[in-house]
Design a protein around this motif. Sequence first.
Motif, PDB file in Angstrom:
ATOM      1  N   GLY A  18      44.872  45.018  42.056  1.00 52.37           N
ATOM      2  CA  GLY A  18      44.434  43.656  41.699  1.00 52.37           C
ATOM      3  C   GLY A  18      43.640  42.948  43.617  1.00 52.37           C
ATOM      4  N   THR A  19      42.495  41.910  42.985  1.00 53.24           N
ATOM      5  CA  THR A  19      41.915  41.239  43.946  1.00 53.24           C
ATOM      6  C   THR A  19      42.947  40.247  44.749  1.00 53.24           C
ATOM      7  OG1 THR A  19      39.889  41.599  42.585  1.00 53.24           O
ATOM      8  CG2 THR A  19      40.063  40.147  45.072  1.00 53.24           C
ATOM      9  N   VAL A  20      43.200  40.092  45.972  1.00 54.26           N
ATOM     10  CA  VAL A  20      44.082  38.875  46.443  1.00 54.26           C
ATOM     11  C   VAL A  20      43.266  37.815  47.062  1.00 54.26           C
ATOM     12  CG1 VAL A  20      45.979  38.160  47.570  1.00 54.26           C
ATOM     13  CG2 VAL A  20      46.077  41.052  46.712  1.00 54.26           C
ATOM     14  N   PRO A  21      43.262  36.454  46.423  1.00 54.92           N
ATOM     15  CA  PRO A  21      42.328  35.963  46.852  1.00 54.92           C
ATOM     16  C   PRO A  21      42.625  35.756  48.641  1.00 54.92           C
ATOM     17  CG  PRO A  21      44.453  34.524  45.398  1.00 54.92           C
ATOM     18  CD  PRO A  21      44.337  36.229  45.667  1.00 54.92           C
ATOM     19  N   ARG A  22      41.660  35.777  48.934  1.00 56.83           N
ATOM     20  CA  ARG A  22      41.716  35.408  50.666  1.00 56.83           C
ATOM     21  C   ARG A  22      42.785  33.631  51.582  1.00 56.83           C
ATOM     22  NH1 ARG A  22      36.791  35.161  53.677  1.00 56.83           N
ATOM     23  NH2 ARG A  22      38.134  35.466  55.540  1.00 56.83           N
ATOM     24  N   HIS A  23      41.951  32.209  49.940  1.00 52.92           N
ATOM     25  CA  HIS A  23      42.593  31.115  50.420  1.00 52.92           C
ATOM     26  C   HIS A  23      43.039  30.667  49.243  1.00 52.92           C
ATOM     27  CE1 HIS A  23      41.516  26.490  51.984  1.00 52.92           C
ATOM     28  NE2 HIS A  23      42.591  26.841  51.647  1.00 52.92           N
ATOM     29  N   VAL A  24      43.994  30.376  49.075  1.00 51.29           N
ATOM     30  CA  VAL A  24      45.059  29.960  47.861  1.00 51.29           C
ATOM     31  C   VAL A  24      45.632  28.397  48.251  1.00 51.29           C
ATOM     32  CG1 VAL A  24      46.993  29.576  45.677  1.00 51.29           C
ATOM     33  CG2 VAL A  24      46.168  32.266  47.034  1.00 51.29           C
ATOM     34  N   ALA A  25      45.161  27.365  47.277  1.00 52.90           N
ATOM     35  CA  ALA A  25      45.990  25.745  47.400  1.00 52.90           C
ATOM     36  C   ALA A  25      46.177  25.507  46.465  1.00 52.90           C
ATOM     37  CB  ALA A  25      44.219  25.042  47.766  1.00 52.90           C
TER      38      ALA A  25
END
Length: 244
Positions: A18-25
């Motif tokens: 799966g794609t891991v998000p670069r920026h999580v808020a």
Amino acid sequence: MSPSAAPAVSLDPVLSSGTVPRHVAIIMDGNGRWAKQRMLPRLAGHKAGVDAVRRVTREARRLGIAALTLYAFSSENWRRPEQEVGDLMGLLRIFIRSDLQELVSENVRLRVIGDYRRFTPDLVAMIDDAVARTAANNGPILAIALNYGSHAELAAAARRAALRVGADGIDEAAIEAELDTHDLPPLDLLIRTSGEQRLSNFLLWQAAYAELLFVETLWPDFDAEALAAAVTAFGLRQRRYGGL
Ligand code: IPE
Ligand code: IPE
Ligand code: MG
């Protein structure tokens, strides 16, 4: 494991494709309700919320999330009773004292977004010192939103952009470059805990094409598994950006 065992299809997003998000808020909401359910003072909920911050920032590093932005104190949170505001500031001091060393040694770059200079001078100095001590790091970014409000951020960005390029020169890139988040990657995933489905003046510009995830979990109960589940859910989203 015997050779005939089922193939190891991992639910762990680090191990699966799966794609891991670069920026999580994350809008960390629900501390008060968590405490109320336990007939505890709201401060106990905020303390448990700090423990959740520790767990979740560690898991974000493990998952390879490049930037994590946490909404810790909004520009509207001054409306709370003085005692609670003081408690939150006190917890921020405790967090810096207890956790800064780990951030330094884990190569985390600590950032602050928001108008934190409105805090008391000694706390401002403490925050500046903490940020400076991680400035030479080059690992994941942990951005804490302190006295943050999107509307104020955008108004300030517009003022600075006008000074830099003139009113007629203000375009999207000029605003973008003046945002508190200017050196963070684009926001991929915005999570709010506690079942509320609103943004409460958080990252309004940055959220333009972020994936939104609202979960029922109260922030103090949010743990490594919950973050991993959010990242997995993100990996299943189809982002189209207006295209097909
Ligand atoms: C989030 O929890 C923490 C901050 C806003 C500082 P709340 O304190 O808003 O908890 P609830 O919404 O009252 O449950
Ligand atoms: C948003 O939560 C701010 C933070 C999590 C720091 P609030 O609890 O303050 O938001 P509202 O008042 O429910 O919109
Ligand atoms: Mg709340």
